[in-house]
Design an enzyme around this catalytic site. Structure first.
Site, PDB file in Angstrom:
ATOM      1  CG  HIS A 153      -2.735   1.164   8.100  1.00 42.34           C
ATOM      2  ND1 HIS A 153      -2.472   0.045   7.283  1.00 42.34           N
ATOM      3  CD2 HIS A 153      -1.849   1.393   8.637  1.00 42.34           C
ATOM      4  CE1 HIS A 153      -1.521   0.079   7.048  1.00 42.34           C
ATOM      5  NE2 HIS A 153      -0.709   0.905   7.841  1.00 42.34           N
ATOM      6  CE  LYS A 176       0.728   1.368   4.362  1.00 44.54           C
ATOM      7  NZ  LYS A 176       1.103   2.678   4.967  1.00 44.54           N
TER       8      LYS A 176
END
Length: 350
Positions: free
Chosen positions: A241, A149
């Site tokens: 997240h 990511k």
């Protein structure tokens, strides 16, 4: 575990130093890998094998919030015996020809994995060069690609990246990694909620006053300037997240615990999140412009906060307060579900 060869592209990057190199050590220390593996570090810095091993040893001993124990010299030497290095120009096919020769020289080359700790802007070049020298196929074993990511920048560019991946790999070769999902606490969430918690029935709009989702750190960006200043806090921790934490904490119980059914329930939550742009607050910590590799006039956010909610029968009308920030007075990554008419929470993830 099957024999394999891992090519860690960007081995000298901050991401690799903080996450990957300590992970390599830990896998060896905990006997999670056998003797039949090779790790090739690929980087721009010219180094011979001795200098590369010195770099690995120094990295393992750096102050690291994620890896705080002493280094066992026996484990360290065992890891080093499996490591090699290639100095490469990722835009030059000749470097990938050298990589192919290095891979083929390993006795573990049947199964190959590529981990990219690089900017997404290099992906297409890397994919094209890997394919041009015959390193993407799966004739005699498996080939895997791991990308970190953030997965591109916005929705359209993420879709473009998926299209790009499909040109060079089949879907079961590709692993899109969000390292936060590897935390033990997140692994325990589903078991706690659906198998052991008597409070699961209370996690509804009837009983819940609000939900807080936070990723707070009491330190700055460190040496991550080249990455962080291009992305900012929302792309760094918000769209991955924190959204995953919301999904795990609020998803309905799946019909069975398989990857497909759990993923479906998580996606249902994400699709039903209500955007409220008017609540978005952005900020930047004092001294950010003085961090290495940060533009002197950068307006990249290191703080964000916003309110959202979930448009479904279970949580409709329950506010969810989301925040992520650097340089606060505390470090905490957590979900707090607060009951109505009380200051107590149902549970905390983090």
């Amino acid at each position: 575990m099957e024999p394999f060869i891992l090519t860690n592209v960007g081995i000298t990057s901050n991401l690799a130093q903080i996450k990957m190199i300590p992970t390599h050590y830990q896998l060896v220390a905990e006997s999670k890998v056998g003797a039949d593996f090779t790790i090739i570090g690929v980087g721009r810095t010219p180094m011979d094998l001795s200098a590369f091993h010195t770099f690995i040893s120094q990295t393992l001993r750096k102050k690291n919030l994620h890896h705080t124990h002493d280094i066992d010299p026996v484990v360290e030497q065992k890891l080093l015996s499996h490591l090699s290095y290639l100095s490469a120009d990722l835009t030059d096919t000749k470097s990938f020809t050298k990589l192919k020769e290095l891979i083929k020289s390993s006795p573990h080359s049947t199964n190959r994995m590529y981990y990219l700790a690089t900017f997404p802007s290099l992906y297409e070049t890397i994919f094209r060069n890997l394919k041009s020298v015959g390193l993407t196929g799966q004739k005699n074993g498996w080939t895997r690609l791991v990308i970190e990511k953030p997965i591109s920048t916005y929705r359209d560019s993420a879709r473009a990246l998926n299209d790009l991946l499909a040109e060079y790999f089949v879907e079961d070769q590709v692993f899109r990694l969000d390292h936060y999902l590897g935390k033990d606490t997140l692994h325990d969430v589903l078991d706690f909620r659906f198998n052991r918690s008597p409070l699961e029935s209370k996690i509804t709009k009837k009983f819940v006053d609000h939900i807080q989702v936070s990723a707070l750190e009491d330190y700055g960006i460190g040496l991550r300037g080249p990455y962080y200043d291009q992305n900012g806090a929302i792309k760094d921790v918000g769209q991955n997240h924190l959204l995953q934490m919301i999904a795990l904490a609020t998803m309905n119980k799946p019909t069975e615990f398989t990857t497909a059914t759990v993923t479906k329930e998580r996606i249902d939550i994400l699709k039903n999140l209500v955007p409220d742009p008017d609540t978005l607050i952005l900020g930047q910590y004092q001294g950010y412009h003085g961090e290495p590799s940060v533009a002197p006039d950068s307006d990249t956010e290191t703080y964000f906060a916003f309110k959202t909610s979930i448009d479904n029968d279970r949580f409709s009308g329950v506010p969810i307060y989301v925040r992520g920030c650097k340089y606060l007075t505390t470090t905490a990554t957590e979900v707090v579900i607060v009951l109505k008419n009380t200051d107590k929470f149902v549970y905390r993830i983090g």
